[in-house]
Write a protein that holds these residues in place. Structure first.
Motif, PDB file in Angstrom:
ATOM      1  N   LEU A 173     -18.549 -12.360  73.427  1.00 37.18           N
ATOM      2  CA  LEU A 173     -18.352 -13.512  72.543  1.00 37.18           C
ATOM      3  C   LEU A 173     -19.526 -14.491  72.634  1.00 37.18           C
ATOM      4  O   LEU A 173     -19.963 -15.041  71.622  1.00 37.18           O
ATOM      5  CB  LEU A 173     -17.051 -14.234  72.896  1.00 37.18           C
ATOM      6  N   ILE A 193     -16.155  -9.438  65.368  1.00 41.19           N
ATOM      7  CA  ILE A 193     -15.702  -9.475  66.760  1.00 41.19           C
ATOM      8  C   ILE A 193     -14.991  -8.172  67.109  1.00 41.19           C
ATOM      9  O   ILE A 193     -15.225  -7.586  68.165  1.00 41.19           O
ATOM     10  CB  ILE A 193     -14.767 -10.685  67.013  1.00 41.19           C
ATOM     11  N   ILE A 197     -15.792 -18.070  66.137  1.00 41.77           N
ATOM     12  CA  ILE A 197     -16.076 -17.413  67.421  1.00 41.77           C
ATOM     13  C   ILE A 197     -15.786 -18.372  68.572  1.00 41.77           C
ATOM     14  O   ILE A 197     -15.220 -17.982  69.592  1.00 41.77           O
ATOM     15  CB  ILE A 197     -17.538 -16.910  67.474  1.00 41.77           C
ATOM     16  N   THR A 232     -15.811 -12.813  60.162  1.00 44.74           N
ATOM     17  CA  THR A 232     -16.096 -13.067  61.576  1.00 44.74           C
ATOM     18  C   THR A 232     -15.206 -12.237  62.493  1.00 44.74           C
ATOM     19  O   THR A 232     -15.683 -11.644  63.461  1.00 44.74           O
ATOM     20  CB  THR A 232     -15.899 -14.565  61.885  1.00 44.74           C
TER      21      THR A 232
END
Length: 150
Positions: free
Chosen positions: A55, A29, A88, A25
């Motif tokens: 985001l 990002i 997230i 993850t």
């Protein structure tokens, strides 16, 4: 501390802990940050608003994937997406509760003078700007529809 710095710190911690979901993850990002920074007109910098939008977009992608995987009976893939979504969401501001959202939207409806479902566009324009990052666009839309239908 910028989002990029926070991500890098978390990435180091995830590597030390050998946390596969967090690594996956955080790398996604980080890749999104690099894409935003190298986008035309970004000049190698991104502001907080752009970080927040990015985001939110990543979180929305995960939510959509979870829905699809659940419908197809792919619990394994849906669980992976849920893990990523949880990570997230750590970097997103706290989301408003349904009651808080309803109160805010009622105030916005009074402010713009919305009374019928035909006024939804007026309300959504103001609400989307004021509640950016605090509530999901889908939740805002559904709540506005309910309030204007009454």
């Amino acid at each position: 501390m910028s989002l990029e710095a926070k991500i890098m710190d978390e990435l180091k911690n995830a590597m030390r802990a050998k946390d596969e979901a967090a690594l996956r993850t955080l790398r996604a990002i980080k890749a999104a940050i690099i894409i935003e920074k190298t986008a035309e007109g970004a000049n190698g910098e991104i502001n907080e608003a752009t970080e927040l939008k990015m985001l939110q977009k990543l979180a929305k992608q995960r939510r959509d994937s979870i829905d699809i995987f659940d419908k197809q009976g792919r619990k394994d893939l849906a669980d992976k997406e849920r893990e990523e979504l949880a990570i997230i969401e750590k970097f997103l501001p706290q989301q408003m509760s349904a009651d808080e959202l309803k109160k805010e939207l009622q105030a916005i409806m009074e402010q713009v003078g919305a009374k019928t479902p035909a006024d939804m566009g007026k309300v959504m324009g103001v609400a989307s700007k004021q509640l950016a990052g605090k509530a999901d666009g889908k939740a805002i839309s559904e709540t506005v529809k309910q309030l204007l239908a009454q």
